[in-house]
Design a protein around this motif. Sequence first.
Motif, PDB file in Angstrom:
ATOM      1  N   GLY A 137      87.234 -15.302  39.309  1.00 54.53           N
ATOM      2  CA  GLY A 137      88.398 -16.086  39.473  1.00 54.53           C
ATOM      3  C   GLY A 137      89.432 -15.692  40.185  1.00 54.53           C
ATOM      4  N   ARG A 138      89.761 -14.412  40.143  1.00 61.48           N
ATOM      5  CA  ARG A 138      91.129 -13.902  40.672  1.00 61.48           C
ATOM      6  C   ARG A 138      90.882 -12.947  42.086  1.00 61.48           C
ATOM      7  N   TRP A 139      89.419 -12.801  42.420  1.00 61.73           N
ATOM      8  CA  TRP A 139      89.550 -11.952  43.609  1.00 61.73           C
ATOM      9  C   TRP A 139      90.147 -12.327  44.810  1.00 61.73           C
ATOM     10  N   ASP A 140      90.265 -13.563  45.076  1.00 61.49           N
ATOM     11  CA  ASP A 140      91.201 -14.011  46.385  1.00 61.49           C
ATOM     12  C   ASP A 140      92.500 -13.708  46.347  1.00 61.49           C
ATOM     13  N   LEU A 168      92.205  -2.302  55.962  1.00 61.62           N
ATOM     14  CA  LEU A 168      91.008  -2.603  55.388  1.00 61.62           C
ATOM     15  C   LEU A 168      90.308  -3.814  56.039  1.00 61.62           C
ATOM     16  N   THR A 169      88.883  -3.668  56.240  1.00 56.49           N
ATOM     17  CA  THR A 169      88.236  -4.751  57.104  1.00 56.49           C
ATOM     18  C   THR A 169      87.852  -5.729  56.024  1.00 56.49           C
ATOM     19  N   SER A 178      84.953  -7.564  50.836  1.00 53.95           N
ATOM     20  CA  SER A 178      83.864  -8.608  50.654  1.00 53.95           C
ATOM     21  C   SER A 178      83.636  -8.445  49.002  1.00 53.95           C
ATOM     22  N   TYR A 179      83.311  -9.819  48.400  1.00 55.04           N
ATOM     23  CA  TYR A 179      82.668  -9.571  47.017  1.00 55.04           C
ATOM     24  C   TYR A 179      81.890 -10.717  47.030  1.00 55.04           C
ATOM     25  N   GLU A 180      80.664 -10.205  46.493  1.00 57.60           N
ATOM     26  CA  GLU A 180      79.500 -11.254  45.920  1.00 57.60           C
ATOM     27  C   GLU A 180      79.586 -11.275  44.206  1.00 57.60           C
ATOM     28  N   GLU A 181      79.511 -12.531  43.779  1.00 63.66           N
ATOM     29  CA  GLU A 181      79.236 -12.576  42.403  1.00 63.66           C
ATOM     30  C   GLU A 181      78.411 -11.756  41.731  1.00 63.66           C
ATOM     31  N   GLY A 182      78.725 -11.280  40.624  1.00 62.75           N
ATOM     32  CA  GLY A 182      77.598 -10.055  40.033  1.00 62.75           C
ATOM     33  C   GLY A 182      77.648  -8.839  40.793  1.00 62.75           C
ATOM     34  N   ARG A 227      96.878  -9.501  48.094  1.00 56.36           N
ATOM     35  CA  ARG A 227      97.605  -8.376  47.708  1.00 56.36           C
ATOM     36  C   ARG A 227      97.118  -7.058  48.441  1.00 56.36           C
ATOM     37  N   ILE A 228      95.953  -6.884  47.971  1.00 54.30           N
ATOM     38  CA  ILE A 228      95.214  -5.413  48.848  1.00 54.30           C
ATOM     39  C   ILE A 228      95.807  -5.360  50.363  1.00 54.30           C
ATOM     40  N   LYS A 229      95.243  -6.646  50.916  1.00 47.43           N
ATOM     41  CA  LYS A 229      95.190  -6.721  52.452  1.00 47.43           C
ATOM     42  C   LYS A 229      97.086  -6.561  52.812  1.00 47.43           C
ATOM     43  N   GLU A 230      97.875  -7.038  51.913  1.00 49.18           N
ATOM     44  CA  GLU A 230      99.364  -6.995  52.356  1.00 49.18           C
ATOM     45  C   GLU A 230      99.767  -5.348  52.428  1.00 49.18           C
TER      46      GLU A 230
END
Length: 64
Positions: free
Chosen positions: A8-11, A24-25, A30-34, A16-19
């Motif tokens: 729920g919070r990854w975006d 980072l590419t 990228s994140y896939e559920e599970g 914030r990581i990108k800032e």
Amino acid sequence: MESLDFKGRWDIIKGRIKEEHPDLTDEDLSYEEGKEEDVYGRFQQRFGKSREEIQDWFNKLDKR
């Protein structure tokens, strides 16, 4: 960060990581559920930190 929370919070965390790390590419972020372990593994490799350190960092970013 628990799986449900992660999903729920990854975006927000990703932004914030990108800032902090604009080099980072999209693949790094990228994140896939599970597949949270894949995300932790990529960041562990990239930054040379333990899973716990990465998890703490994600939690801090989520609370900002």
